[in-house]
Write a protein that holds these residues in place. Structure first.
Motif, PDB file in Angstrom:
ATOM      1  N   ASN A   1      23.232  60.823  73.687  1.00  0.00           N
ATOM      2  CA  ASN A   1      23.972  60.692  74.981  1.00  0.00           C
ATOM      3  C   ASN A   1      23.937  62.083  75.630  1.00  0.00           C
ATOM      4  OD1 ASN A   1      23.964  57.984  74.533  1.00  0.00           O
ATOM      5  ND2 ASN A   1      26.046  57.999  73.459  1.00  0.00           N
ATOM      6  N   THR A   2      23.423  63.008  75.330  1.00  0.00           N
ATOM      7  CA  THR A   2      23.448  64.275  76.024  1.00  0.00           C
ATOM      8  C   THR A   2      22.239  64.875  76.406  1.00  0.00           C
ATOM      9  OG1 THR A   2      25.526  64.668  74.828  1.00  0.00           O
ATOM     10  CG2 THR A   2      24.610  66.544  76.076  1.00  0.00           C
ATOM     11  N   TYR A   3      21.880  65.374  77.649  1.00  0.00           N
ATOM     12  CA  TYR A   3      20.615  65.953  77.900  1.00  0.00           C
ATOM     13  C   TYR A   3      20.608  67.473  77.501  1.00  0.00           C
ATOM     14  CZ  TYR A   3      19.079  62.257  80.883  1.00  0.00           C
ATOM     15  OH  TYR A   3      18.556  60.814  80.974  1.00  0.00           O
ATOM     16  N   GLN A   4      19.792  67.900  76.635  1.00  0.00           N
ATOM     17  CA  GLN A   4      19.764  69.162  76.120  1.00  0.00           C
ATOM     18  C   GLN A   4      18.422  69.780  76.566  1.00  0.00           C
ATOM     19  OE1 GLN A   4      21.936  70.603  74.101  1.00  0.00           O
ATOM     20  NE2 GLN A   4      22.873  68.650  73.636  1.00  0.00           N
ATOM     21  N   PRO A   5      18.631  71.245  77.031  1.00  0.00           N
ATOM     22  CA  PRO A   5      17.306  72.138  77.340  1.00  0.00           C
ATOM     23  C   PRO A   5      16.461  72.291  76.298  1.00  0.00           C
ATOM     24  CG  PRO A   5      19.489  73.299  77.184  1.00  0.00           C
ATOM     25  CD  PRO A   5      19.766  71.885  77.051  1.00  0.00           C
ATOM     26  N   ASN A   6      15.209  72.120  76.442  1.00  0.00           N
ATOM     27  CA  ASN A   6      14.323  72.262  75.475  1.00  0.00           C
ATOM     28  C   ASN A   6      14.243  73.860  75.071  1.00  0.00           C
ATOM     29  OD1 ASN A   6      12.535  71.331  73.412  1.00  0.00           O
ATOM     30  ND2 ASN A   6      10.821  71.564  74.710  1.00  0.00           N
ATOM     31  N   THR A   7      14.576  74.347  74.070  1.00  0.00           N
ATOM     32  CA  THR A   7      14.381  75.666  73.546  1.00  0.00           C
ATOM     33  C   THR A   7      12.893  76.216  73.113  1.00  0.00           C
ATOM     34  OG1 THR A   7      15.105  75.189  71.491  1.00  0.00           O
ATOM     35  CG2 THR A   7      16.663  75.994  73.175  1.00  0.00           C
ATOM     36  N   GLY A   8      12.120  75.318  73.200  1.00  0.00           N
ATOM     37  CA  GLY A   8      10.766  75.593  73.027  1.00  0.00           C
ATOM     38  C   GLY A   8       9.791  74.611  73.686  1.00  0.00           C
ATOM     39  N   ILE A   9       8.367  74.424  72.940  1.00  0.00           N
ATOM     40  CA  ILE A   9       7.643  73.650  73.664  1.00  0.00           C
ATOM     41  C   ILE A   9       7.303  72.468  72.596  1.00  0.00           C
ATOM     42  CG2 ILE A   9       6.647  75.372  75.417  1.00  0.00           C
ATOM     43  CD1 ILE A   9       4.314  75.723  73.378  1.00  0.00           C
ATOM     44  N   ASP A  10       7.100  71.411  73.012  1.00  0.00           N
ATOM     45  CA  ASP A  10       6.410  70.195  72.131  1.00  0.00           C
ATOM     46  C   ASP A  10       5.116  70.049  72.299  1.00  0.00           C
ATOM     47  OD1 ASP A  10       9.176  69.876  71.047  1.00  0.00           O
ATOM     48  OD2 ASP A  10       9.756  68.926  72.930  1.00  0.00           O
ATOM     49  N   VAL A  11       4.338  70.315  71.301  1.00  0.00           N
ATOM     50  CA  VAL A  11       2.962  70.279  71.345  1.00  0.00           C
ATOM     51  C   VAL A  11       2.221  68.930  70.727  1.00  0.00           C
ATOM     52  CG1 VAL A  11       0.824  71.470  71.149  1.00  0.00           C
ATOM     53  CG2 VAL A  11       3.074  72.589  71.637  1.00  0.00           C
ATOM     54  N   THR A  12       1.486  68.423  71.429  1.00  0.00           N
ATOM     55  CA  THR A  12       0.678  67.158  70.662  1.00  0.00           C
ATOM     56  C   THR A  12      -0.612  67.235  70.905  1.00  0.00           C
ATOM     57  OG1 THR A  12       0.759  65.886  72.788  1.00  0.00           O
ATOM     58  CG2 THR A  12       2.742  65.662  71.398  1.00  0.00           C
ATOM     59  N   MET A  13      -1.289  66.147  70.508  1.00  0.00           N
ATOM     60  CA  MET A  13      -2.799  66.055  70.755  1.00  0.00           C
ATOM     61  C   MET A  13      -3.228  65.194  71.732  1.00  0.00           C
ATOM     62  SD  MET A  13      -4.701  68.294  69.320  1.00  0.00           S
ATOM     63  CE  MET A  13      -3.827  69.969  68.297  1.00  0.00           C
ATOM     64  N   LYS A  14      -4.456  65.142  72.395  1.00  0.00           N
ATOM     65  CA  LYS A  14      -4.590  64.227  73.118  1.00  0.00           C
ATOM     66  C   LYS A  14      -4.778  63.053  72.786  1.00  0.00           C
ATOM     67  CE  LYS A  14      -6.972  67.753  76.231  1.00  0.00           C
ATOM     68  NZ  LYS A  14      -8.249  68.206  76.794  1.00  0.00           N
ATOM     69  N   ASP A  15      -5.383  62.702  71.462  1.00  0.00           N
ATOM     70  CA  ASP A  15      -5.607  61.470  70.921  1.00  0.00           C
ATOM     71  C   ASP A  15      -4.238  61.046  69.956  1.00  0.00           C
ATOM     72  OD1 ASP A  15      -5.460  63.371  68.814  1.00  0.00           O
ATOM     73  OD2 ASP A  15      -7.281  63.073  67.888  1.00  0.00           O
ATOM     74  N   ASP A  16      -3.163  61.753  70.283  1.00  0.00           N
ATOM     75  CA  ASP A  16      -1.652  61.397  69.501  1.00  0.00           C
ATOM     76  C   ASP A  16      -2.081  61.295  68.206  1.00  0.00           C
ATOM     77  OD1 ASP A  16      -0.525  61.296  71.943  1.00  0.00           O
ATOM     78  OD2 ASP A  16      -1.308  59.077  72.498  1.00  0.00           O
ATOM     79  N   GLU A  17      -3.000  61.811  67.452  1.00  0.00           N
ATOM     80  CA  GLU A  17      -3.198  61.764  65.969  1.00  0.00           C
ATOM     81  C   GLU A  17      -2.335  62.925  65.367  1.00  0.00           C
ATOM     82  OE1 GLU A  17      -4.664  59.499  64.113  1.00  0.00           O
ATOM     83  OE2 GLU A  17      -4.867  58.169  66.152  1.00  0.00           O
ATOM     84  N   SER A  18      -2.091  62.866  64.215  1.00  0.00           N
ATOM     85  CA  SER A  18      -1.471  64.093  63.409  1.00  0.00           C
ATOM     86  C   SER A  18      -2.339  65.028  63.249  1.00  0.00           C
ATOM     87  CB  SER A  18      -1.054  63.815  62.055  1.00  0.00           C
ATOM     88  OG  SER A  18      -0.490  64.741  61.141  1.00  0.00           O
ATOM     89  N   PHE A  19      -1.767  66.523  63.237  1.00  0.00           N
ATOM     90  CA  PHE A  19      -2.734  67.699  63.122  1.00  0.00           C
ATOM     91  C   PHE A  19      -2.141  68.566  62.268  1.00  0.00           C
ATOM     92  CE2 PHE A  19      -0.127  67.361  66.873  1.00  0.00           C
ATOM     93  CZ  PHE A  19       0.502  68.956  66.854  1.00  0.00           C
TER      94      PHE A  19
END
Length: 279
Positions: A114-132
């Motif tokens: 219930n709180t908005y938190q500033p992202n202290t880094g970056i969240d990286v994913t893949m284009k195919d949404d698969e694990s890596f």
């Protein structure tokens, strides 16, 4: 008497004849030289002091005051994306910049508990949404490996005093505390976290200097020395952020009945004011 004198003269003459031979004196000289050389060598070996001392590694001059050498290659490396294939990577949630544009700041907020938190880094994913595979962005020493249900497990690698990279939302961890890792070495695989469920399968990547999170995208393809020389401030670090629009949305989530009543009151007030105007 004559016989004795004859014997002596005979012996003397034989000695003289012996020394008159050509090879006698060279032979005596060579034999004398050999004896002298042998005596000198024996004297030196008997007085050698090399076996009287036990030279150990601790006897090396200055060894006790030596500090661990810093690997030169670390300072020459540039920060890289924590993935094997950077071209296929997508930054799902960006770093929250307190000096950035409003729309960029809102896109860099994470809603949790219930709180908005500033992202202290970056969240990286893949284009195919698969694990890596999650790899080391820079060579260093593993200083932290924690299981964390909210953050999705945490790995921390130290590269210089006060400068670390952090990898959250990971699973199948392949290293342990104390390991020396090389840039590009696989640390774990991407997973999920309760903190940022919307990101799906991802790795949360941070770069910190003296505990202050910096924007990783500002240091990719830049050397460690660039961050070492940077001057940072920690005035707004780790603050909870709520924009006016998000405060309103949060109130609806926390108390939908109250927000509905407020909307009804606003509509009634607007209707009343319209009637008064018409009359």
């Amino acid at each position: 008497m004559r016989e004795e004198e004859n014997k002596r003269s005979s012996q003397s003459s034989s000695v003289k004849r012996f020394f008159k031979k050509r090879w006698v004196f060279p032979a005596i000289y060579i034999a004398s030289a050999a004896l002298i050389l042998t005596a000198v060598l024996w004297y030196q070996s008997s007085n050698s002091a090399t076996d009287k001392y036990d030279y150990k590694s601790t006897d090396i001059a200055g060894k006790k005051n030596q500090e661990p050498a810093i690997e030169v290659s670390k300072t020459l490396e540039n920060f890289k994306m924590p993935v094997e294939n950077a071209d296929a990577a997508v930054v799902k949630t960006k770093f929250y910049d307190f000096n950035g544009k409003t729309e960029d700041q809102e896109a860099a907020l994470v809603f949790y508990n219930n709180t908005y938190q500033p992202n202290t880094g970056i969240d990286v994913t893949m284009k195919d949404d698969e694990s890596f595979n999650v790899v080391a962005a820079l060579s260093g020493t593993v200083t932290r490996v924690d299981e964390d249900a909210v953050l999705g497990n945490v790995i921390e690698v130290e590269h210089d005093k006060g400068i670390v990279t952090q990898y959250q939302s990971v699973k199948d961890i392949k290293i342990k505390v104390g390991d020396e890792v090389k840039q590009g070495q696989v640390l774990a695989t991407a997973g999920q976290s309760l903190f940022n469920e919307k990101a799906g399968t991802h790795v949360h990547f941070e770069i910190r200097k003296d505990g202050i999170a910096v924007n990783p995208t500002n240091y990719f393809n830049k050397s460690l020395s660039t961050l070492q020389e940077a001057e940072l401030s920690n005035d707004k670090a780790s603050e909870s952020v709520e924009t006016p629009q998000m405060k309103e949305e949060q109130q609806k989530i926390e108390d939908p009945a109250n927000s509905s009543d407020q909307e009804t009151n606003v509509k009634e007030e607007s209707s009343t004011s319209t009637k008064n105007t018409n009359s």
